[in-house]
Design an enzyme around this catalytic site. Structure first.
Site, PDB file in Angstrom:
ATOM      1  N   LYS A 123     -27.804   5.881  53.063  1.00 35.40           N
ATOM      2  CA  LYS A 123     -28.365   7.052  53.749  1.00 35.40           C
ATOM      3  C   LYS A 123     -27.333   7.709  54.656  1.00 35.40           C
ATOM      4  O   LYS A 123     -26.560   7.046  55.330  1.00 35.40           O
ATOM      5  CB  LYS A 123     -29.580   6.654  54.595  1.00 35.40           C
ATOM      6  CG  LYS A 123     -30.362   7.823  55.160  1.00 35.40           C
ATOM      7  CD  LYS A 123     -31.146   8.547  54.089  1.00 35.40           C
ATOM      8  CE  LYS A 123     -31.763   9.831  54.597  1.00 35.40           C
ATOM      9  NZ  LYS A 123     -30.755  10.909  54.811  1.00 35.40           N
TER      10      LYS A 123
ATOM     11  N   LYS B 278     -34.458   7.031  58.741  1.00 36.19           N
ATOM     12  CA  LYS B 278     -35.398   7.054  57.616  1.00 36.19           C
ATOM     13  C   LYS B 278     -35.319   5.796  56.759  1.00 36.19           C
ATOM     14  O   LYS B 278     -36.239   5.521  55.990  1.00 36.19           O
ATOM     15  CB  LYS B 278     -35.142   8.300  56.765  1.00 36.19           C
ATOM     16  CG  LYS B 278     -35.387   9.610  57.516  1.00 36.19           C
ATOM     17  CD  LYS B 278     -35.135  10.824  56.626  1.00 36.19           C
ATOM     18  CE  LYS B 278     -35.490  12.118  57.350  1.00 36.19           C
ATOM     19  NZ  LYS B 278     -34.374  12.704  58.084  1.00 36.19           N
TER      20      LYS B 278
ATOM     21  N   SER C   6     -33.709  14.015  52.521  1.00 32.34           N
ATOM     22  CA  SER C   6     -33.714  13.712  53.950  1.00 32.34           C
ATOM     23  C   SER C   6     -34.730  14.602  54.663  1.00 32.34           C
ATOM     24  O   SER C   6     -34.457  15.180  55.716  1.00 32.34           O
ATOM     25  CB  SER C   6     -32.322  13.894  54.572  1.00 32.34           C
ATOM     26  OG  SER C   6     -32.253  13.281  55.829  1.00 32.34           O
TER      27      SER C   6
ATOM     28  N   SER D 203     -30.538  10.655  60.785  1.00 31.33           N
ATOM     29  CA  SER D 203     -31.440  10.448  59.650  1.00 31.33           C
ATOM     30  C   SER D 203     -31.340   9.071  59.014  1.00 31.33           C
ATOM     31  O   SER D 203     -32.131   8.753  58.121  1.00 31.33           O
ATOM     32  CB  SER D 203     -31.199  11.517  58.585  1.00 31.33           C
ATOM     33  OG  SER D 203     -31.778  12.742  58.976  1.00 31.33           O
TER      34      SER D 203
END
Length: 484
Positions: free
Chosen positions: A227, A68, A125, A65
């Protein structure tokens, strides 16, 4: 002793099981070891770009993730260019709504503001909202991911390729810890007015409060981003940034073994980086920061092998994401990254060739547990048991009768979770998405040593095989359990 002998000596100590004690007051690293083939890390001075420490920083890894961050980078770019606005209303497409968890869960046709979609992507997320952003800005996810890869090249991320906007497993999508540090510096340097979205502690939406998956934000140690990421193949990833005494350091850790060990390791590397900065500020000559880290026990393990496939179930980003959390599996990244960008598997139309599916796994019983994954599913059959099975005597009448009785006692397991509510809700979600496959099955959540198994029971062997085939095509983890 010369440098070559010293390296061989250190490697011999590690491989022989000898523990090297770090400097006094510095805890030993916990997220790296010779048998963790997914591990990589880098510590960077955000202002100068100086690499203070690196370990396998150029080895290809799965971003999960953290992908992202690039999705949001291109969103920030479009905002600054005036092509989109925070108040834009985005309609959720059927394709975005069908994305696997972690997700916000809006239905196709519902709408959400661009700013809320950004927050959902950064805080929750949300895989579905990352696709919503991609489709709004790029026209389609395939076109958007082509832009993502092009932007990566422009920024100097030479070993990165994107094929999904949310980081869900795709063997073609890979990066390196160094490339992620470049992206982390770029997003705060190029769009400081929007970087705050990556440091939001929580977000309130539709009557519910969502907590950021990055647990370090609430520690009070200057963390303000960036993140988390998790898939079974990537391990627990984290791109983190912290500001102390007016200095900013970026730390990337990939392939952590758990949320806690990953966070602890990031904190240790970050603290060591700031110690280098503090000592330099006091006039101490530390020309090679890497040596400073290694003197404290970091970066001395043997060179691990390339990433391998892991098939255990766990929550997206390593955090409890709510009732729709589940993990997915991908194979190892390719040895080389093609330059041509093609749409991800979910965006391609049905091809003329048969579609590749995830392998169907069988759980044998009885079993001898050999790993956590195996123990959650009853372990793995021993060699002796397999040999005995292959040389079994012809089936007798009583055995055939038992087989008939067990025909409807096959089980399909689709996940194992620490939270019973998560396991039950995921079971319901899979049942809803695959009604045809599980129409005659019973849903059951079984507790095994604190792990709640999401299972469909009362199935025939053929039905179980067909169900796992269908789930495999959608990249949903599936395991067949024989009648015991």
């Amino acid at each position: 002793m010369n440098a070559a002998f010293r390296r061989r000596f250190l490697a011999a100590l590690v491989l022989g099981g000898v523990v090297l004690t770090p400097a006094l007051g510095a805890p030993p690293p916990v997220a790296q070891s010779s048998d963790n083939s997914r591990y990589a890390s880098i510590v960077v001075d955000a202002a100068s770009g100086e690499v203070l420490f690196s370990r396998f920083a150029d080895a290809r890894r799965y971003p999960a993730s953290i992908t992202k961050v690039m999705t949001l980078y291109l969103t920030f770019e479009a905002l600054e260019a005036g092509k989109i606005k925070l108040t834009d209303n985005l309609t959720v497409s059927p394709r975005a709504a069908s994305q696997p968890p972690s997700k916000l869960g809006l239905a196709a046709g519902q709408s959400i503001s661009l700013e809320d979609a950004m927050k959902a992507t950064a805080v929750r997320s949300a895989n579905d909202m990352a696709v919503v952003l991609a489709e709004h800005i790029g026209g389609s996810e395939a076109q958007f991911t082509a832009r993502m890869t092009a932007k990566a090249r422009e920024l100097g991320m030479d070993h990165t390729r994107f094929t999904t906007a949310n980081g869900l497993p795709d063997t073609r999508q890979a990066t390196t810890a160094r490339d992620l540090s470049i992206l982390s510096r770029a997003v705060m340097r190029d769009y400081p007015q929007y970087y705050r979205y990556l440091g939001l502690h929580d977000w309130y939406f539709n009557g519910r409060d969502y907590r950021n998956t990055n647990g370090l934000l609430a520690t009070g140690r200057g963390y303000d981003g960036i993140k988390t990421g998790f898939t079974n193949a990537s391990g627990y990833n984290l791109a983190a940034s912290s500001v102390r005494d007016g200095k900013r350091i970026i730390t990337i850790v990939m392939g952590g073994r758990s949320t806690k060990s990953r966070n602890d390791h990031v904190a240790e590397l970050m603290d060591t980086g700031f110690e280098v900065q503090r000592r330099r500020g006091q006039g101490e000559r530390i020309q090679v920061a890497q040596t400073f880290f290694e003197q404290r026990g970091y970066g001395i393990s043997a060179d691990p092998s390339p990433p391998v496939e892991y098939a255990s179930a766990a929550d997206e980003d390593g955090e409890a994401q709510g009732p729709t959390a589940v993990a997915y599996v991908a194979g190892p990244p390719p040895a080389s990254l093609p330059t041509e960008v093609t749409p991800p598997p979910s965006a391609r139309a049905a091809a003329s060739t048969p579609r590749a599916t995830a392998p169907v796994q069988r759980a044998e019983a009885p079993r001898t547990p050999e790993s956590l994954t195996a123990s959650l599913n009853g372990g793995t059959a021993t060699t002796a048991a397999r040999r005995a099975s292959s040389t079994a005597a012809p089936v007798r009448a009583s055995t055939r009768e038992t087989a008939r009785q067990s025909a409807g006692r096959w089980t399909v397991q689709v996940g194992a979770f620490r939270d019973e509510a998560v396991a039950r809700n995921w079971l319901n979600d899979v049942s809803r998405r695959f009604r045809a496959q599980f129409s005659d099955a019973q849903r059951d959540v079984q507790n095994a040593d604190g792990w709640y198994r999401s299972r469909f029971t009362g199935m025939t062997e053929a039905a179980a095989e067909a169900a796992c085939q269908a789930l495999g095509e959608r990249r949903v983890t599936c395991m067949i359990v024989r009648p015991s």
